[in-house]
Design a protein around this motif. Sequence first.
Motif, mmCIF file in Angstrom:
data_model
loop_
_atom_site.group_PDB
_atom_site.id
_atom_site.type_symbol
_atom_site.label_atom_id
_atom_site.label_comp_id
_atom_site.label_asym_id
_atom_site.label_seq_id
_atom_site.Cartn_x
_atom_site.Cartn_y
_atom_site.Cartn_z
ATOM 1 N N SER A 1 0.807 -1.221 0.000
ATOM 2 C CA SER A 1 0.000 0.000 0.000
ATOM 3 C C SER A 1 0.843 1.276 0.000
ATOM 4 O O SER A 1 0.341 2.340 -0.355
ATOM 5 C CB SER A 1 -0.945 0.014 1.202
ATOM 6 O OG SER A 1 -0.220 0.125 2.408
ATOM 7 N N VAL A 2 2.122 1.197 0.389
ATOM 8 C CA VAL A 2 2.965 2.396 0.420
ATOM 9 C C VAL A 2 4.011 2.403 -0.702
ATOM 10 O O VAL A 2 4.905 3.249 -0.707
ATOM 11 C CB VAL A 2 3.646 2.590 1.797
ATOM 12 C CG1 VAL A 2 2.610 2.770 2.886
ATOM 13 C CG2 VAL A 2 4.584 1.459 2.125
ATOM 14 N N LYS A 3 3.894 1.506 -1.643
ATOM 15 C CA LYS A 3 4.879 1.380 -2.726
ATOM 16 C C LYS A 3 5.157 2.718 -3.417
ATOM 17 O O LYS A 3 6.308 3.133 -3.543
ATOM 18 C CB LYS A 3 4.399 0.360 -3.749
ATOM 19 C CG LYS A 3 5.304 0.206 -4.947
ATOM 20 C CD LYS A 3 4.737 -0.814 -5.927
ATOM 21 C CE LYS A 3 5.609 -0.942 -7.148
ATOM 22 N NZ LYS A 3 5.055 -1.939 -8.099
ATOM 23 N N GLU A 4 4.133 3.388 -3.876
ATOM 24 C CA GLU A 4 4.315 4.647 -4.611
ATOM 25 C C GLU A 4 4.925 5.724 -3.718
ATOM 26 O O GLU A 4 5.765 6.498 -4.175
ATOM 27 C CB GLU A 4 2.975 5.133 -5.191
ATOM 28 C CG GLU A 4 2.356 4.182 -6.193
ATOM 29 C CD GLU A 4 3.215 3.977 -7.436
ATOM 30 O OE1 GLU A 4 3.874 4.934 -7.873
ATOM 31 O OE2 GLU A 4 3.228 2.847 -7.954
ATOM 32 N N ARG A 5 4.525 5.771 -2.467
ATOM 33 C CA ARG A 5 5.067 6.773 -1.542
ATOM 34 C C ARG A 5 6.550 6.522 -1.273
ATOM 35 O O ARG A 5 7.336 7.462 -1.167
ATOM 36 C CB ARG A 5 4.256 6.803 -0.256
ATOM 37 C CG ARG A 5 2.857 7.353 -0.518
ATOM 38 C CD ARG A 5 1.896 7.268 0.636
ATOM 39 N NE ARG A 5 2.479 7.398 1.932
ATOM 40 C CZ ARG A 5 1.938 6.877 3.031
ATOM 41 N NH1 ARG A 5 0.815 6.212 2.975
ATOM 42 N NH2 ARG A 5 2.516 7.030 4.194
ATOM 43 N N VAL A 6 6.952 5.259 -1.177
ATOM 44 C CA VAL A 6 8.371 4.947 -0.998
ATOM 45 C C VAL A 6 9.146 5.321 -2.256
ATOM 46 O O VAL A 6 10.232 5.906 -2.177
ATOM 47 C CB VAL A 6 8.575 3.457 -0.637
ATOM 48 C CG1 VAL A 6 10.046 3.092 -0.663
ATOM 49 C CG2 VAL A 6 7.975 3.163 0.723
#
Length: 102
Positions: A11-16
């Motif tokens: 769920s945090v792939k893009e934010r990372v």
Amino acid sequence: MKMIYITCNVSVKERVMDQLELCGVRDFQILDHAEVKNKLGAPRYDTDVWPGFNIVFMMQISEVEKVEAVLQQLRRFNKEMAFNETELLTVCSWPLEDYFFD
């Protein structure tokens, strides 16, 4: 030169990826669909009982300053940007002796 390993909820792939971009990291590898059991939170085995899964980022960085900037930014993510414990990143790094393309 260091190898940096990050595992996190998908769920945090893009934010990372955004955080890595801010630090000037242009090359990394993503291992998709890692089933995990972390110290915090429920297991993520991508099943009906244990839904969700992690992804893994791996990167090789030769510049000492960039390594420190990346690690600092990832710590900041955990302290300020993760909404709850399921979004915390697990990060580790180690010295890398060989890295070549030839």
